[in-house]
Design an enzyme around this catalytic site. Structure first.
Site, mmCIF file in Angstrom:
data_model
loop_
_atom_site.group_PDB
_atom_site.id
_atom_site.type_symbol
_atom_site.label_atom_id
_atom_site.label_comp_id
_atom_site.label_asym_id
_atom_site.label_seq_id
_atom_site.Cartn_x
_atom_site.Cartn_y
_atom_site.Cartn_z
ATOM 1 N N GLY A 1 0.815 -1.216 0.000
ATOM 2 C CA GLY A 1 0.000 0.000 0.000
ATOM 3 C C GLY A 1 0.842 1.258 0.000
ATOM 4 O O GLY A 1 0.685 2.137 -0.847
ATOM 5 N N TYR B 1 11.239 7.237 1.684
ATOM 6 C CA TYR B 1 12.217 7.342 2.770
ATOM 7 C C TYR B 1 11.846 8.571 3.604
ATOM 8 O O TYR B 1 12.653 9.467 3.832
ATOM 9 C CB TYR B 1 13.646 7.479 2.223
ATOM 10 C CG TYR B 1 14.100 6.351 1.318
ATOM 11 C CD1 TYR B 1 13.618 5.056 1.494
ATOM 12 C CD2 TYR B 1 15.029 6.582 0.304
ATOM 13 C CE1 TYR B 1 14.040 4.015 0.666
ATOM 14 C CE2 TYR B 1 15.463 5.543 -0.522
ATOM 15 C CZ TYR B 1 14.960 4.270 -0.338
ATOM 16 O OH TYR B 1 15.394 3.246 -1.157
#
Ligand code: NAG
Ligand code: NAG
Ligand code: NAG
Length: 579
Positions: free
Chosen positions: A182, A477
């Site tokens: 997801g 990130y």
């Protein structure tokens, strides 16, 4: 459509209960609502019950947020086992005025799928965690050209499913197998196949998302703007992505993996400097990434160890010819290489070469360590001189802080896809992406702060060597140091722009859109997380769904973004070098 009707009726009746009956907490209200809507009260885990911690920890990949006194935990966890449960949870959270955080794998770099940061006022709005890890079916079409995958499946599960189906099919995605799809897909999805086939998000053909009204929408129903946004800008700010239709890609039945390891004495600096100039131009079948970490030469002298961690989509013999042509300086030999299936190569990249592929079906991962990541993009080679300075920084830090730099080449398909094609904008002109990564096991707050401080020092040190104006970052990130919404303080567009531009280049894109009529419609109507002024309310998740968090770029909601090698074994090797 029929399914929605009872829910809608329920809203009004529950809302009446709410206004009429004092003393009912939002959580109680949610439970009442959800139990009626989903007929499945056993999907709920409440704090102070036996099951709560085991459910919470079942996919909680970063101990830092379990330990932090500043982390606020969910008021309730909903473990959805049917997409209709997601609809019920969203609708009932609206009724109860609760926020939602969605978790498919629990890898969110800032723990946002499990926890919220305590607000400055201390009065955090309560939220629920919506765990969709049980929504993980993978169904292939008859011709094996596409598949529908639910968002709670992991990268490892999808690799396994594809690899078992056919040895000539693959899907481009990241390296860490326990990452939930997801967040990974909706934030981009960089990996070893990116140079040849693009990101995961570039290969999504359709999706199902539950919007703030609890409606289950496919691509046609959600419209092209929202479909554009959930490919690169994350989906958590827009709704709950529950499934994706992906395009499978063709690969040869045999690929060849190799690691070439060099230290400073073996001219590692010269090789990385050369790699910087050419890796983005390699044959797209060749992927060579660089992993840099401090280490010791055999006589104990400090050094940097560079691992050229790589594969070639084809057989050994072909690879040797290609490597000789494109990167002769590396001195690649047959002894460095192993022929494998693509599925086996994905284990290799995770540091699990040779293990059974069933390893990928194990979703469990130790939660006894903490990590912090940051990222950069590089557009101009740093060069030997700059690299040497970076190595010195890493070697000096290494006694206290083993840090890992992972450099992943772009070029190839990434340069062919336009910045505006989907919401992931880091395309042509980027030589490579850098991930900075640190993992540790200490649990004391002071130790955690010391590690985070080292990461900030490294990031500041790197500034002259990487992309700027704005300094770019990869959304998967996720890095809260770049900025965040301040709960209850009405985060503004201009404050959110500071980090929004780093992830999404929103300002650049908006400027371009003004000059190019074709792009302007899409950009100006997009409910972009960092684009409050231009977003269209009808598409934006409203009220209880996010309680305004998404409005100006929601770094407080998250759906488990992803990684490359945080599950890999490299950091621990380094820890051994510095006992
Ligand atoms: C999911 O829920 C829908 C609607 O309630 C139902 O028709 C369907 O059979 C359920 N699917 C599964 C796998 O339980
Ligand atoms: C180190 O590698 C670079 C790039 O391949 C090369 O130009 C240079 O001559 C090498 N230096 C030594 C000492 O081998
Ligand atoms: C963390 O957990 C893993 C797996 O359970 C274990 O192998 C490792 O030794 C643990 N590390 C520490 C420092 O507790």
């Amino acid at each position: 459509m029929l399914r929605l009707l009872p829910l809608l009726l329920l809203f009004s009746s529950t809302l009446r209960t709410c206004s009429g009956g004092g003393g009912v907490t939002p959580v109680q209200l949610f439970i009442q609502c959800f139990s009626k809507a989903a007929h499945a009260p056993n999907l709920l885990a409440l704090p102070n019950t036996a099951s709560f911690n085991s459910v919470l920890f079942s996919s909680f990949q970063n101990q830092r947020f379990l330990l932090s006194p500043d982390a606020v935990k969910p008021s309730l966890i909903v473990s959805a086992s049917n997409e209709s449960h997601v609809q019920a949870a969203v609708s009932c959270a609206r009724v109860a005025d609760l926020g939602i955080r969605t978790r498919s794998g629990g890898h969110d770099y800032e723990g946002m799928s499990n926890t919220a940061a305590r607000s400055v006022t201390g009065g955090n709005a309560p939220f629920i965690t919506l765990d969709i890890s049980a929504l993980r079916s993978i169904s292939f079409d008859a011709a094996l050209a596409t598949a529908w995958v639910q968002a709670g499946a992991t990268v490892g599960e999808i690799y396994y499913a594809i690899g078992k189906k056919s040895d000539t099919l693959a899907f481009p995605a990241g390296i860490c197998p326990t990452t939930g799809l997801g967040g990974h897909f909706s934030g981009g999805g960089i990996g070893p196949l990116t140079r040849k086939f693009g990101l995961s998000a570039d290969n999504i053909l359709d999706a199902r998302i539950v919007d703030a009204q609890g409606r289950l929408l496919d691509r046609k129903a959600m419209g092209e703007d929202l479909f554009w946004a959930i490919r690169g800008a994350g989906s958590a700010g827009f709704g709950v992505a529950v499934a994706f239709k992906i395009r499978l890609v063709s690969i040869p039945p045999v690929v060849t993996t190799f690691n070439v390891v060099k230290t400073l004495r073996q001219n590692a600096t010269g090789l990385v400097a050369r790699w910087e100039e050419i890796a983005h131009e390699f044959d797209t079948n060749l992927f060579v990434r660089v992993i840099a970490q401090a280490s010791k030469e055999s006589d104990g002298t400090g050094t940097i160890q560079i691992t050229f961690n790589s594969f070639y989509l084809g057989r050994l013999e072909e690879l040797l010819a290609v490597a000789l042509r494109s990167f002769p300086e590396l001195g690649l030999t047959a002894a460095d290489c192993t022929e494998r299936s693509w599925l086996e190569s994905t284990l290799f990249f995770n540091g699990d070469a040779g293990k059974p592929t069933e390893t990928f079906l194990d979703r469990k991962q130790a939660t006894n360590s903490s990590f912090k990541g940051k990222s950069d993009f590089v557009k101009v080679p740093i060069g030997g001189g700059g690299l040497e300075k970076i190595w010195w920084f890493m070697m000096e830090a290494a006694i206290e802080e083993p840090m890992v730099l992972i450099l992943e080449p772009f070029g190839g398909k990434m340069s062919e896809i336009g910045e505006d094609a989907i919401a992931f904008p880091h395309r042509k002109g980027n030589l490579y992406n850098i991930q900075y990564f640190m993992r540790w096991f200490e649990t004391e707050e002071a130790a955690i702060q010391k590690h985070l401080e080292w990461m900030r020092k490294l990031y500041a040190f790197m500034a002259p060597y990487v992309s700027g104006e704005p300094r770019a970052a990869y959304y998967n990130y996720k890095d809260i140091d770049l900025g965040r919404n301040v709960e209850g303080k009405g985060t503004t567009y201009s404050s959110a722009k500071v980090w929004g531009e780093k992830y999404f280049k929103a300002a650049t894109a908006a400027t371009q859109a003004r000059d190019r009529p074709h792009g302007s419609r899409r950009r100006s109507s997009l409910p972009h997380p960092c684009d409050r002024e231009r977003s269209r309310p009808a598409l934006r998740p409203t009220t209880a769904m996010t309680r305004g968090r998404a409005l100006a770029g929601d770094l407080t909601a998250g759906q488990a973004p992803a990684t490359t090698s945080v599950c890999g074994r490299l950091p621990s090797r380094l820890a051994a070098a510095y006992p």
